[in-house]
Design a protein around this motif. Structure first.
Motif: not given
Length: 383
Positions: A282-305
């Motif tokens: 039920s959660l998979r439908a809410y997952l972004p695609g690979t590119e948005p997930l990596l880009v958004g995740g890396l931006l968030l990681f970079g800010a906190v890092f």
């Protein structure tokens, strides 16, 4: 960036590319340790200028014809580059401790954040130029232009940096390299895992994944990582505001624990998102695609890092002794370089044997260890 993209283009495997950086990181470990001792004996201006000169030589060594760029040769050139980079970083950051009095901890934190943030913002410009120059003037042309620009800065530094800043009143003994306080030792260990956690997925695995799996061009990879580094540097420079300095609070061991703990969640969530099979259907439908997930995740990681890195950079100068400050700072950045070395090798090895998710899971483990080590750090006084 030039080396990663150029040798990937030549057909090197991810692990092979990682091995090109082996001596770069390994000699960074040795340089920070010995460089702190040299800085205390010779003065930080001299270690700075030695580093600048070596970097020019290292760049020019890579301008030979491509058939001469064997793995041992490139590793040697990268070794000189690693020595040069860490002599400069150790010298610059040690100098800040001597420019702020012990009763000006807020000012020290602000200066550390500004230097660290601006340094990484310029590193981001370097990532962009690496991809752009490789596409525009080629590998050798890019190196020649970089060497010429740096040579001009080196000549200016030789002329201007005349004072023996950071030179200890008494001759630093070599055995003092390992004579550290508990706080410096714990912070150094936490730093090792913090930077290992970043590089285990950022240095080799991510650029190769974006290029090979998602079809990004060299210019696109370089531009994206450049913007990430620039944003990362900007957040670093604002870390005092983010962590509450205006309200009279300075970071301490508790701050380092909380921020490392928060950071550890991000690569775990990215890894879970990339591998939708481990999530409820039920959660998979809410997952972004690979590119948005990596880009958004890396931006968030970079800010906190970025906040984590800035906190650590302040804490080491706060804990360091003023007499022979480069000894403590050199030891600390030796651990930083060791973390980068371990992360770089694991990045190529894990990505080649498994996938990007495995790199992200190891990153999570390293960050959890950094948080646990931070629990032992002393609580710092407020301004």
């Amino acid at each position: 960036m030039l080396v990663v993209l150029h040798f990937h283009q030549l057909g090197y495997s991810p692990l092979g590319i990682a091995l090109l950086f082996l001596f770069y990181e390994l000699f960074g470990v040795v340089t920070n340790l010995v460089g702190g001792w040299l800085g205390a004996r010779l003065g930080l201006n001299r270690t700075m200028n030695i580093g600048l000169g070596l970097q020019v030589v290292a760049l020019l060594l890579l301008t030979v014809p491509v058939e001469l760029l064997s793995v041992p040769y490139v590793m040697f050139a990268q070794a000189l580059s690693g020595i040069a980079k860490d002599l400069n970083k150790m010298s610059a950051k040690s100098s800040i401790k001597l420019l702020a009095a012990d009763d000006q901890q807020g000012r020290l934190y602000r200066w550390v954040a500004l230097l660290t943030g601006s340094k990484n913002a310029l590193k981001g410009v370097g990532f962009f130029l690496g991809g752009a120059l490789l596409a525009g003037v080629g590998f050798r042309g890019a190196l020649v232009w970089m060497a010429l620009a740096l040579a001009l800065l080196w000549l200016s530094s030789l002329r201007r940096l005349r004072q023996d800043l950071g030179k200890a009143n008494s001759k630093a003994r070599f055995r003092e390299l390992f004579s550290k306080s508990r706080a410096v030792n714990l912070l150094s260990a936490a730093r090792l895992f913090l930077f290992g956690a970043r590089d285990v997925w950022f240095v080799v695995a991510l650029p190769v994944f974006l290029s090979a799996n998602l079809g990004w061009s060299h210019a696109e990879v370089g531009s994206f990582l450049a913007l990430w580094i620039i944003g990362y540097g900007a957040v670093q420079s604002m870390a005092p505001l983010i962590t509450g300095k205006r309200s009279g609070r300075l970071p301490d061991g508790g701050s380092a624990f909380c921020w490392a703990g928060l950071l550890s969640v991000i690569p775990l969530l990215i890894a879970l998102g990339l591998d939708g099979e481990v999530l409820d259907y039920s959660l998979r439908a809410y997952l972004p695609g690979t590119e948005p997930l990596l880009v958004g995740g890396l931006l968030l990681f970079g800010a906190v890092f970025a906040v984590n890195s800035s906190l650590h950079s302040y804490l080491i100068l706060s804990y360091a002794r003023e007499e022979g400050v480069s000894l403590d700072v050199g030891f600390y950045y030796m651990a930083n370089a060791m973390g980068r070395l371990v992360g770089t090798l694991l990045s190529g090895w894990l990505f080649q044997l498994y996938d990007l998710q495995s790199c992200l899971l190891v990153s999570t483990l390293f960050l959890a260890l950094a948080a646990l080590l931070s629990l032992g750090l002393p609580r710092h006084r407020t301004v």
